[in-house]
Design a protein around this motif. Structure first.
Motif, PDB file in Angstrom:
ATOM      1  N   THR A  15      35.756  45.307  29.238  1.00 49.74           N
ATOM      2  CA  THR A  15      35.764  44.136  28.357  1.00 49.74           C
ATOM      3  C   THR A  15      37.148  43.510  28.240  1.00 49.74           C
ATOM      4  N   ALA A  16      38.168  44.146  28.814  1.00 51.62           N
ATOM      5  CA  ALA A  16      39.532  43.656  28.633  1.00 51.62           C
ATOM      6  C   ALA A  16      40.014  42.774  29.774  1.00 51.62           C
ATOM      7  N   LEU A  17      39.462  42.954  30.980  1.00 50.62           N
ATOM      8  CA  LEU A  17      40.043  42.318  32.164  1.00 50.62           C
ATOM      9  C   LEU A  17      39.171  41.221  32.762  1.00 50.62           C
ATOM     10  N   TRP A  18      39.831  40.285  33.408  1.00 53.34           N
ATOM     11  CA  TRP A  18      39.198  39.297  34.285  1.00 53.34           C
ATOM     12  C   TRP A  18      39.043  39.960  35.652  1.00 53.34           C
ATOM     13  N   TRP A  19      37.951  39.686  36.320  1.00 58.81           N
ATOM     14  CA  TRP A  19      37.609  40.447  37.519  1.00 58.81           C
ATOM     15  C   TRP A  19      38.240  39.913  38.803  1.00 58.81           C
ATOM     16  N   SER A  20      38.822  38.722  38.764  1.00 59.61           N
ATOM     17  CA  SER A  20      39.287  38.099  40.003  1.00 59.61           C
ATOM     18  C   SER A  20      40.740  37.649  39.863  1.00 59.61           C
TER      19      SER A  20
ATOM     20  N   THR B 147      47.656  40.980  45.648  1.00 59.64           N
ATOM     21  CA  THR B 147      47.405  42.404  45.397  1.00 59.64           C
ATOM     22  C   THR B 147      46.028  42.668  44.796  1.00 59.64           C
ATOM     23  N   ILE B 148      45.274  41.623  44.456  1.00 56.10           N
ATOM     24  CA  ILE B 148      43.967  41.822  43.834  1.00 56.10           C
ATOM     25  C   ILE B 148      43.043  42.642  44.736  1.00 56.10           C
ATOM     26  N   ARG B 149      43.246  42.562  46.043  1.00 64.44           N
ATOM     27  CA  ARG B 149      42.378  43.312  46.961  1.00 64.44           C
ATOM     28  C   ARG B 149      42.528  44.815  46.799  1.00 64.44           C
ATOM     29  N   ALA B 150      43.682  45.247  46.338  1.00 60.26           N
ATOM     30  CA  ALA B 150      43.897  46.681  46.133  1.00 60.26           C
ATOM     31  C   ALA B 150      43.035  47.227  45.000  1.00 60.26           C
ATOM     32  N   PHE B 151      42.486  46.328  44.171  1.00 62.76           N
ATOM     33  CA  PHE B 151      41.659  46.747  43.045  1.00 62.76           C
ATOM     34  C   PHE B 151      40.164  46.628  43.354  1.00 62.76           C
ATOM     35  N   SER B 152      39.844  46.223  44.574  1.00 63.85           N
ATOM     36  CA  SER B 152      38.453  46.062  44.977  1.00 63.85           C
ATOM     37  C   SER B 152      37.944  47.339  45.654  1.00 63.85           C
ATOM     38  N   THR B 153      36.683  47.677  45.388  1.00 61.98           N
ATOM     39  CA  THR B 153      36.071  48.845  46.041  1.00 61.98           C
ATOM     40  C   THR B 153      35.193  48.439  47.222  1.00 61.98           C
ATOM     41  N   LYS B 154      35.195  47.163  47.561  1.00 65.23           N
ATOM     42  CA  LYS B 154      34.402  46.695  48.694  1.00 65.23           C
ATOM     43  C   LYS B 154      34.969  47.245  49.998  1.00 65.23           C
ATOM     44  N   TRP B 155      34.080  47.501  50.945  1.00 62.27           N
ATOM     45  CA  TRP B 155      34.505  48.172  52.181  1.00 62.27           C
ATOM     46  C   TRP B 155      35.551  47.369  52.933  1.00 62.27           C
ATOM     47  N   GLN B 156      35.462  46.041  52.886  1.00 61.71           N
ATOM     48  CA  GLN B 156      36.404  45.222  53.641  1.00 61.71           C
ATOM     49  C   GLN B 156      37.809  45.272  53.065  1.00 61.71           C
ATOM     50  N   HIS B 157      37.930  45.747  51.806  1.00 61.72           N
ATOM     51  CA  HIS B 157      39.248  45.846  51.177  1.00 61.72           C
ATOM     52  C   HIS B 157      39.776  47.279  51.157  1.00 61.72           C
ATOM     53  N   THR B 158      39.042  48.183  51.786  1.00 59.56           N
ATOM     54  CA  THR B 158      39.463  49.588  51.820  1.00 59.56           C
ATOM     55  C   THR B 158      40.847  49.772  52.440  1.00 59.56           C
ATOM     56  N   PRO B 159      41.160  49.125  53.567  1.00 58.94           N
ATOM     57  CA  PRO B 159      42.509  49.302  54.148  1.00 58.94           C
ATOM     58  C   PRO B 159      43.621  48.909  53.190  1.00 58.94           C
TER      59      PRO B 159
ATOM     60  N   LEU C  27      44.766  41.188  32.642  1.00 60.20           N
ATOM     61  CA  LEU C  27      44.972  41.311  34.087  1.00 60.20           C
ATOM     62  C   LEU C  27      45.507  42.688  34.456  1.00 60.20           C
ATOM     63  N   GLY C  28      45.243  43.056  35.693  1.00 61.68           N
ATOM     64  CA  GLY C  28      45.836  44.267  36.236  1.00 61.68           C
ATOM     65  C   GLY C  28      46.773  43.985  37.385  1.00 61.68           C
TER      66      GLY C  28
ATOM     67  N   LYS D 298      30.250  41.452  38.620  1.00 60.12           N
ATOM     68  CA  LYS D 298      31.411  41.428  39.515  1.00 60.12           C
ATOM     69  C   LYS D 298      32.271  42.673  39.363  1.00 60.12           C
ATOM     70  N   MET D 299      32.336  43.222  38.152  1.00 56.30           N
ATOM     71  CA  MET D 299      33.153  44.403  37.907  1.00 56.30           C
ATOM     72  C   MET D 299      32.637  45.630  38.652  1.00 56.30           C
ATOM     73  N   LYS D 300      31.381  45.597  39.069  1.00 56.94           N
ATOM     74  CA  LYS D 300      30.833  46.731  39.819  1.00 56.94           C
ATOM     75  C   LYS D 300      31.559  46.924  41.143  1.00 56.94           C
ATOM     76  N   GLY D 301      32.190  45.866  41.630  1.00 57.81           N
ATOM     77  CA  GLY D 301      32.924  45.956  42.886  1.00 57.81           C
ATOM     78  C   GLY D 301      34.417  46.159  42.706  1.00 57.81           C
ATOM     79  N   MET D 302      34.843  46.487  41.471  1.00 59.04           N
ATOM     80  CA  MET D 302      36.259  46.664  41.192  1.00 59.04           C
ATOM     81  C   MET D 302      36.530  48.079  40.682  1.00 59.04           C
ATOM     82  N   VAL D 303      37.755  48.559  40.898  1.00 58.40           N
ATOM     83  CA  VAL D 303      38.100  49.934  40.524  1.00 58.40           C
ATOM     84  C   VAL D 303      38.059  50.148  39.014  1.00 58.40           C
ATOM     85  N   TRP D 304      38.200  49.090  38.229  1.00 61.73           N
ATOM     86  CA  TRP D 304      38.239  49.229  36.778  1.00 61.73           C
ATOM     87  C   TRP D 304      36.928  49.764  36.207  1.00 61.73           C
TER      88      TRP D 304
END
Length: 509
Positions: free
Chosen positions: A474-479, A255-267, A404-405, A452-458
């Motif tokens: 500052t609370a979460l791991w990005w991957s 489910t980590i992909r659902a938290f990514s803002t990268k175009w390939q994870h948009t679907p 974690l999220g 790395k967080m720049k590419g995540m919804v957080w």
């Protein structure tokens, strides 16, 4: 090659563990089982172990991670009653594990560490403690310190509610003496605690006034009972429990992909948002209420909560959902920004925790006499959330950037603890009195996380407890958890410096 378990002279370090929740328990057990080390003491402020699972006893309190993943990997529980365990069952699991490893003999209950200071000349931590039962005070000299205090421990109570003259309490300090029956109850907050509390009390109260600062993404919670057959298979049929554990773990990892803002994870993200929307649409038929309960931010930038009874509870006739801001509190009356007023009998604050205040000011004095909270502020500089250049021989469990999220934090606790154990073994192998991460290693980690967080919804515009006041996460791991484990599977001595016991000279490892 195995871990070194003693210094060359046969001695072992003296260890202080702060906190007897999952983190402190893990540290103690791993010191025993991997280093055969029993020269440790656990200090716990509360009268019982359990950490957050001892403190939070509010109605409906439960874990939102599946039970099979919310346990120590080395201590599986085959008897979980449900898919998602409740607070009492988790606490009982902790007690059983603690008894198995004789942790109670090592815990000093109702004893708080009030100050910890690194003494360079001693190459030790000097910890001041106070026993709140007896008033006794004292000091402990420790070679190693584990901090297992955790981020969800200091309730956040807005000052404006000091003016409320009726009974009031935070969800983490639940008042079990107050009878909610036929009372008008106000619940402030819309995070995980509120989402569990509301369904648990709604049928008991006369009127429930629910004050929502912002809507929350909800996904269904299929909390089925574990049958006797399942428990039998888990316990007696080889690999069934392990297989189910791994499948659940990897399902969460995916489910980590659902938290990514990268175009390939948009679907993936849009499918998750559609599922959350359709679930909300199916459970809330009233259009106005549905509108109030629809988030106006991207999925995942705040904590996603699993619940199957929250929406139905809010749709009940004795519930009013308020989205206007509380502007004034007088007596037992709450006034909102839309001009409306509600008279209530008691106030329940589900207003979260001071997650960014990792350490209270004055609690921890590191190298060169620096107050670590002043040095860090809300922007801690650590090495994988485990240690730092300012705190030799101190290891944080569930520290900065290890939350974690998407999966179980117990995995992160275990991984961090395993790394600390490797560091301690390395100290003994090389005959070091202290070890610390280099400033460069800490900076490289923090800089990488920020990038790395720049590419995540957080890191999006919506404010959450994951971020500090400047919007930095500052609370979460990005991957994924697996990625964190892979990075820390071996001790990276090149990222540390140490001081030799015999010569007291600093040298790179």
């Amino acid at each position: 090659m195995g871990l070194t378990k003693t210094y060359k002279d046969g001695t072992t370090p003296t260890v202080c563990i702060i906190g007897a929740g999952f983190s402190g328990m893990c540290a103690a057990i791993r010191l025993q089982t991997q280093l055969n080390l029993d020269t440790y003491t656990i200090f716990e402020l509360e009268p019982e172990l359990g950490g957050t699972w001892w403190s939070n006893t509010y109605p409906g309190c439960a874990c939102d991670v599946k039970s099979i993943n919310y346990q120590f990997s080395f201590e599986p529980n085959y008897e979980w009653s449900k898919t998602y365990a409740g607070q009492q069952e988790i606490l009982e699991y902790q007690r059983r594990v603690a008894k198995k490893y004789n942790l109670y003999e090592k815990i000093r209950f109702r004893t708080e560490i009030t100050h910890a200071e690194w003494r360079e000349e001693l190459q030790q931590w000097v910890l001041d403690w106070t026993n709140w039962n007896t008033g006794e005070t004292g000091q402990m000299f420790a070679d190693i310190v584990f901090s297992g205090m955790g981020p969800l421990r200091i309730p956040q109570i807005p000052k404006q509610f000091d003016a409320f003259e009726g009974p009031k309490w935070h969800t983490a300090q639940w008042n079990h003496d107050y009878d909610l029956t036929n009372k008008r109850i106000a619940v402030v907050g819309s995070g995980a605690s509120a989402i569990q509390v509301v369904p648990a009390i709604v049928d008991k109260v006369k009127k429930l006034e629910f004050y929502q600062r912002s809507a929350t993404y909800i996904v269904p919670r299929r909390n089925t009972n574990n049958s006797a057959l399942w428990k039998f298979l888990f316990k007696y049929v080889p690999f069934v429990h392990l297989l189910y554990y791994k499948l659940t773990y990897w399902a969460s990892e995916s489910t980590i992909r659902a938290f990514s803002t990268k175009w390939q994870h948009t679907p993936t993200r849009r499918i998750a948002m559609f599922l959350a929307w359709s679930y909300r649409f199916w459970q809330i038929r009233d259009k106005e209420l549905r509108k109030k309960l629809t988030p106006n931010y991207i999925l995942g930038c705040r904590r996603i909560v699993v619940s199957s009874d929250y929406f139905p509870a809010l749709a009940k006739k004795n519930v009013s959902v308020h989205t206007a801001r509380i502007t004034d509190v007088k007596g037992t009356t709450l006034t909102l920004s839309d001009g409306s007023q509600q008279e209530v009998d008691a106030l329940v604050l589900a207003t979260g925790f001071h997650t960014q205040d990792i350490l209270s000011e004055g609690l921890l004095t590191g190298k060169n006499g620096h107050d670590i909270m002043k040095v860090w502020g809300q922007d801690p500089k650590t090495y994988y959330g485990i240690t730092s250049a300012e705190t030799p021989n101190m290891f944080f469990l569930l520290g900065p950037n290890t939350g974690l999220g998407h999966n179980s934090v117990l995995f992160m606790i275990e991984t961090s603890c395993e790394y600390a154990i490797m560091a301690i073994a390395h100290m003994m192998e090389k005959d070091l009195s202290s070890i610390q991460a280099t400033p460069k290693a800490c900076k490289d980690f923090v800089d990488e996380v920020e990038e790395k967080m720049k590419g995540m919804v957080w890191s999006s515009d919506c404010k959450s407890w994951y971020q500090n006041e400047q919007g930095k996460v500052t609370a979460l791991w990005w991957s994924t958890c697996t990625h964190y484990w892979w990075r820390l599977r071996k001790f990276r001595h090149q990222h540390f410096v140490g001081i030799q016991r015999s010569t007291s000279r600093t040298y790179a490892l």
